[in-house]
Design a protein around this motif. Structure first.
Motif, PDB file in Angstrom:
ATOM      1  N   VAL A  26      24.398 -10.305  12.857  1.00  0.00           N
ATOM      2  CA  VAL A  26      24.387  -9.972  14.277  1.00  0.00           C
ATOM      3  C   VAL A  26      24.442  -8.452  14.432  1.00  0.00           C
ATOM      4  CG1 VAL A  26      25.675 -10.123  16.451  1.00  0.00           C
ATOM      5  CG2 VAL A  26      25.368 -12.165  15.035  1.00  0.00           C
ATOM      6  N   ALA A  27      25.298  -7.796  13.647  1.00  0.00           N
ATOM      7  CA  ALA A  27      25.393  -6.329  13.696  1.00  0.00           C
ATOM      8  C   ALA A  27      24.045  -5.691  13.387  1.00  0.00           C
ATOM      9  CB  ALA A  27      26.466  -5.836  12.728  1.00  0.00           C
ATOM     10  N   GLU A  28      23.353  -6.206  12.373  1.00  0.00           N
ATOM     11  CA  GLU A  28      22.047  -5.656  12.009  1.00  0.00           C
ATOM     12  C   GLU A  28      21.042  -5.815  13.146  1.00  0.00           C
ATOM     13  OE1 GLU A  28      21.989  -6.057   7.163  1.00  0.00           O
ATOM     14  OE2 GLU A  28      21.598  -7.870   8.337  1.00  0.00           O
ATOM     15  N   THR A  29      21.088  -6.939  13.856  1.00  0.00           N
ATOM     16  CA  THR A  29      20.159  -7.120  14.979  1.00  0.00           C
ATOM     17  C   THR A  29      20.448  -6.136  16.109  1.00  0.00           C
ATOM     18  OG1 THR A  29      21.465  -8.792  16.175  1.00  0.00           O
ATOM     19  CG2 THR A  29      19.908  -9.593  14.491  1.00  0.00           C
ATOM     20  N   MET A  30      21.652  -5.583  16.107  1.00  0.00           N
ATOM     21  CA  MET A  30      22.039  -4.605  17.125  1.00  0.00           C
ATOM     22  C   MET A  30      21.824  -3.167  16.635  1.00  0.00           C
ATOM     23  SD  MET A  30      25.497  -6.546  18.436  1.00  0.00           S
ATOM     24  CE  MET A  30      25.854  -5.412  19.789  1.00  0.00           C
ATOM     25  N   GLY A  31      21.189  -3.024  15.468  1.00  0.00           N
ATOM     26  CA  GLY A  31      20.880  -1.701  14.945  1.00  0.00           C
ATOM     27  C   GLY A  31      22.003  -1.034  14.168  1.00  0.00           C
ATOM     28  N   ILE A  32      23.011  -1.806  13.784  1.00  0.00           N
ATOM     29  CA  ILE A  32      24.133  -1.257  13.032  1.00  0.00           C
ATOM     30  C   ILE A  32      23.867  -1.443  11.540  1.00  0.00           C
ATOM     31  CG2 ILE A  32      26.628  -1.390  12.623  1.00  0.00           C
ATOM     32  CD1 ILE A  32      26.887  -2.615  15.447  1.00  0.00           C
ATOM     33  N   LEU A  33      24.046  -0.387  10.763  1.00  0.00           N
ATOM     34  CA  LEU A  33      23.895  -0.490   9.316  1.00  0.00           C
ATOM     35  C   LEU A  33      25.027  -1.309   8.735  1.00  0.00           C
ATOM     36  CD1 LEU A  33      22.912   3.121   8.147  1.00  0.00           C
ATOM     37  CD2 LEU A  33      21.508   1.059   8.074  1.00  0.00           C
ATOM     38  N   VAL A  34      24.710  -2.202   7.783  1.00  0.00           N
ATOM     39  CA  VAL A  34      25.700  -3.060   7.151  1.00  0.00           C
ATOM     40  C   VAL A  34      25.717  -2.790   5.649  1.00  0.00           C
ATOM     41  CG1 VAL A  34      26.340  -5.453   6.618  1.00  0.00           C
ATOM     42  CG2 VAL A  34      25.486  -4.859   8.903  1.00  0.00           C
ATOM     43  N   PHE A  35      26.914  -2.667   5.129  1.00  0.00           N
ATOM     44  CA  PHE A  35      27.126  -2.494   3.692  1.00  0.00           C
ATOM     45  C   PHE A  35      28.004  -3.640   3.216  1.00  0.00           C
ATOM     46  CE2 PHE A  35      26.165   1.565   5.477  1.00  0.00           C
ATOM     47  CZ  PHE A  35      25.296   2.135   4.557  1.00  0.00           C
ATOM     48  N   THR A 173      27.051 -20.107  19.247  1.00  0.00           N
ATOM     49  CA  THR A 173      28.269 -19.721  19.961  1.00  0.00           C
ATOM     50  C   THR A 173      29.013 -18.634  19.198  1.00  0.00           C
ATOM     51  OG1 THR A 173      28.480 -21.901  20.966  1.00  0.00           O
ATOM     52  CG2 THR A 173      30.486 -20.567  20.856  1.00  0.00           C
ATOM     53  N   PHE A 174      29.134 -18.817  17.873  1.00  0.00           N
ATOM     54  CA  PHE A 174      29.822 -17.811  17.069  1.00  0.00           C
ATOM     55  C   PHE A 174      29.066 -16.482  17.100  1.00  0.00           C
ATOM     56  CE2 PHE A 174      30.764 -15.763  12.917  1.00  0.00           C
ATOM     57  CZ  PHE A 174      32.075 -15.413  13.207  1.00  0.00           C
ATOM     58  N   MET A 175      27.750 -16.536  17.029  1.00  0.00           N
ATOM     59  CA  MET A 175      26.956 -15.307  17.091  1.00  0.00           C
ATOM     60  C   MET A 175      27.164 -14.586  18.425  1.00  0.00           C
ATOM     61  SD  MET A 175      23.462 -16.574  15.205  1.00  0.00           S
ATOM     62  CE  MET A 175      22.629 -15.007  15.165  1.00  0.00           C
ATOM     63  N   ASP A 176      27.231 -15.349  19.508  1.00  0.00           N
ATOM     64  CA  ASP A 176      27.507 -14.752  20.825  1.00  0.00           C
ATOM     65  C   ASP A 176      28.868 -14.057  20.829  1.00  0.00           C
ATOM     66  OD1 ASP A 176      25.078 -15.585  21.852  1.00  0.00           O
ATOM     67  OD2 ASP A 176      25.908 -17.359  22.857  1.00  0.00           O
ATOM     68  N   GLU A 177      29.881 -14.689  20.223  1.00  0.00           N
ATOM     69  CA  GLU A 177      31.212 -14.081  20.150  1.00  0.00           C
ATOM     70  C   GLU A 177      31.175 -12.786  19.332  1.00  0.00           C
ATOM     71  OE1 GLU A 177      33.793 -17.125  18.648  1.00  0.00           O
ATOM     72  OE2 GLU A 177      33.586 -18.348  20.458  1.00  0.00           O
ATOM     73  N   CYS A 178      30.435 -12.803  18.235  1.00  0.00           N
ATOM     74  CA  CYS A 178      30.284 -11.593  17.406  1.00  0.00           C
ATOM     75  C   CYS A 178      29.623 -10.484  18.225  1.00  0.00           C
ATOM     76  CB  CYS A 178      29.442 -11.901  16.174  1.00  0.00           C
ATOM     77  SG  CYS A 178      30.213 -13.030  14.999  1.00  0.00           S
ATOM     78  N   VAL A 180      29.602 -10.011  21.459  1.00  0.00           N
ATOM     79  CA  VAL A 180      30.526  -9.483  22.466  1.00  0.00           C
ATOM     80  C   VAL A 180      31.474  -8.468  21.822  1.00  0.00           C
ATOM     81  CG1 VAL A 180      32.495 -10.092  23.945  1.00  0.00           C
ATOM     82  CG2 VAL A 180      30.397 -11.456  24.031  1.00  0.00           C
ATOM     83  N   ILE A 181      32.050  -8.832  20.684  1.00  0.00           N
ATOM     84  CA  ILE A 181      32.977  -7.929  19.981  1.00  0.00           C
ATOM     85  C   ILE A 181      32.253  -6.655  19.571  1.00  0.00           C
ATOM     86  CG2 ILE A 181      34.334  -7.632  17.852  1.00  0.00           C
ATOM     87  CD1 ILE A 181      35.716  -9.402  19.924  1.00  0.00           C
ATOM     88  N   LEU A 182      31.065  -6.794  19.003  1.00  0.00           N
ATOM     89  CA  LEU A 182      30.312  -5.616  18.541  1.00  0.00           C
ATOM     90  C   LEU A 182      29.918  -4.708  19.699  1.00  0.00           C
ATOM     91  CD1 LEU A 182      28.272  -7.389  15.761  1.00  0.00           C
ATOM     92  CD2 LEU A 182      29.761  -5.392  15.413  1.00  0.00           C
ATOM     93  N   ARG A 183      29.540  -5.279  20.830  1.00  0.00           N
ATOM     94  CA  ARG A 183      29.214  -4.447  22.005  1.00  0.00           C
ATOM     95  C   ARG A 183      30.426  -3.621  22.436  1.00  0.00           C
ATOM     96  NH1 ARG A 183      26.219  -9.153  24.734  1.00  0.00           N
ATOM     97  NH2 ARG A 183      24.087  -8.840  24.035  1.00  0.00           N
ATOM     98  N   LYS A 184      31.592  -4.255  22.458  1.00  0.00           N
ATOM     99  CA  LYS A 184      32.818  -3.540  22.822  1.00  0.00           C
ATOM    100  C   LYS A 184      33.112  -2.423  21.827  1.00  0.00           C
ATOM    101  CE  LYS A 184      35.124  -7.284  25.290  1.00  0.00           C
ATOM    102  NZ  LYS A 184      36.263  -8.204  25.335  1.00  0.00           N
ATOM    103  N   LEU A 185      32.939  -2.705  20.547  1.00  0.00           N
ATOM    104  CA  LEU A 185      33.219  -1.694  19.520  1.00  0.00           C
ATOM    105  C   LEU A 185      32.201  -0.558  19.574  1.00  0.00           C
ATOM    106  CD1 LEU A 185      34.276  -4.022  16.575  1.00  0.00           C
ATOM    107  CD2 LEU A 185      35.757  -2.669  18.085  1.00  0.00           C
TER     108      LEU A 185
END
Length: 194
Positions: A26-35, A173-178, A180-185
């Protein structure tokens, strides 16, 4: 303290099969680099000409930490982060407090997200996923969980800033929750009110 590289490091922890990879995707779909710290271990195994079974990776994990210190996988992951100019990154797979403290020392801001799911749910997911290091028997699953807990994973989970429960819900549902958290962060990292 050395210069921080990423403005914010979102660290993700949880037992195998809890949903860390879903959070990262989910983070990657939002353009966040993942390690992924597990990828560092798998790459090391391949470099040494070893297979990437759970038994091999578990042994390597213990050997590396014993030889180079309990934060060695975090240090090697951080070397990869240094090759970027990202303001925010996700680091998946913390196993012990030494790794947690290492990242907290290296970033201006850190957030630790723990993902929890029941053993039965996690075992079913791992069997379905079928990665080379996933257990095929319940006994192997329990042995892997115990190894992770012996590394200090339970303490890391207890120190988390955010806990996501990933049990009894659809992946959507879990992806939606992720999300929401990532948008806030992301908003917090950019200095916006959430």
């Amino acid at each position: 303290m050395s210069r921080s590289v990423a403005k914010t490091i979102i660290m993700v922890t949880g037992l195998p099969g809890s949903g860390k990879t879903v959070f990262s995707k989910v983070a990657e779909t939002m353009g966040i680099l993942v390690f992924r710290m597990g990828d560092v271990l798998r790459e090391y195994a391949v470099e040494k000409g070893l297979d990437t079974t759970d038994e091999t990776l578990g042994r390597l994990s213990l050997e590396l930490r014993e030889r180079y210190g309990r934060a060695v996988i975090a240090e090697r992951t951080f070397e990869k982060i240094m090759g970027t100019n990202a303001d925010i990154v996700v680091v998946e797979g913390l196993r012990n407090v030494e790794e947690l403290f290492f990242f907290r020392e290296k970033a201006q801001n850190t957030v630790l997200v723990a993902i929890h799911a029941s053993p039965n749910t996690r075992y079913a997911r791992l069997r379905e996923r079928g990665r080379s290091d996933d257990p095929s028997r319940w006994e192997d699953f329990l042995t892997r969980d115990q190894r992770e807990l012996n590394l200090g994973l339970g303490t890391v989970i207890a120190l988390s800033d955010i806990i996501l429960i990933n049990d009894g819900k659809t992946i959507e549902t879990f992806m939606d929750e992720c999300r929401v958290i990532l948008r806030k962060l992301l908003a917090r990292s950019q200095g916006l009110s959430t």
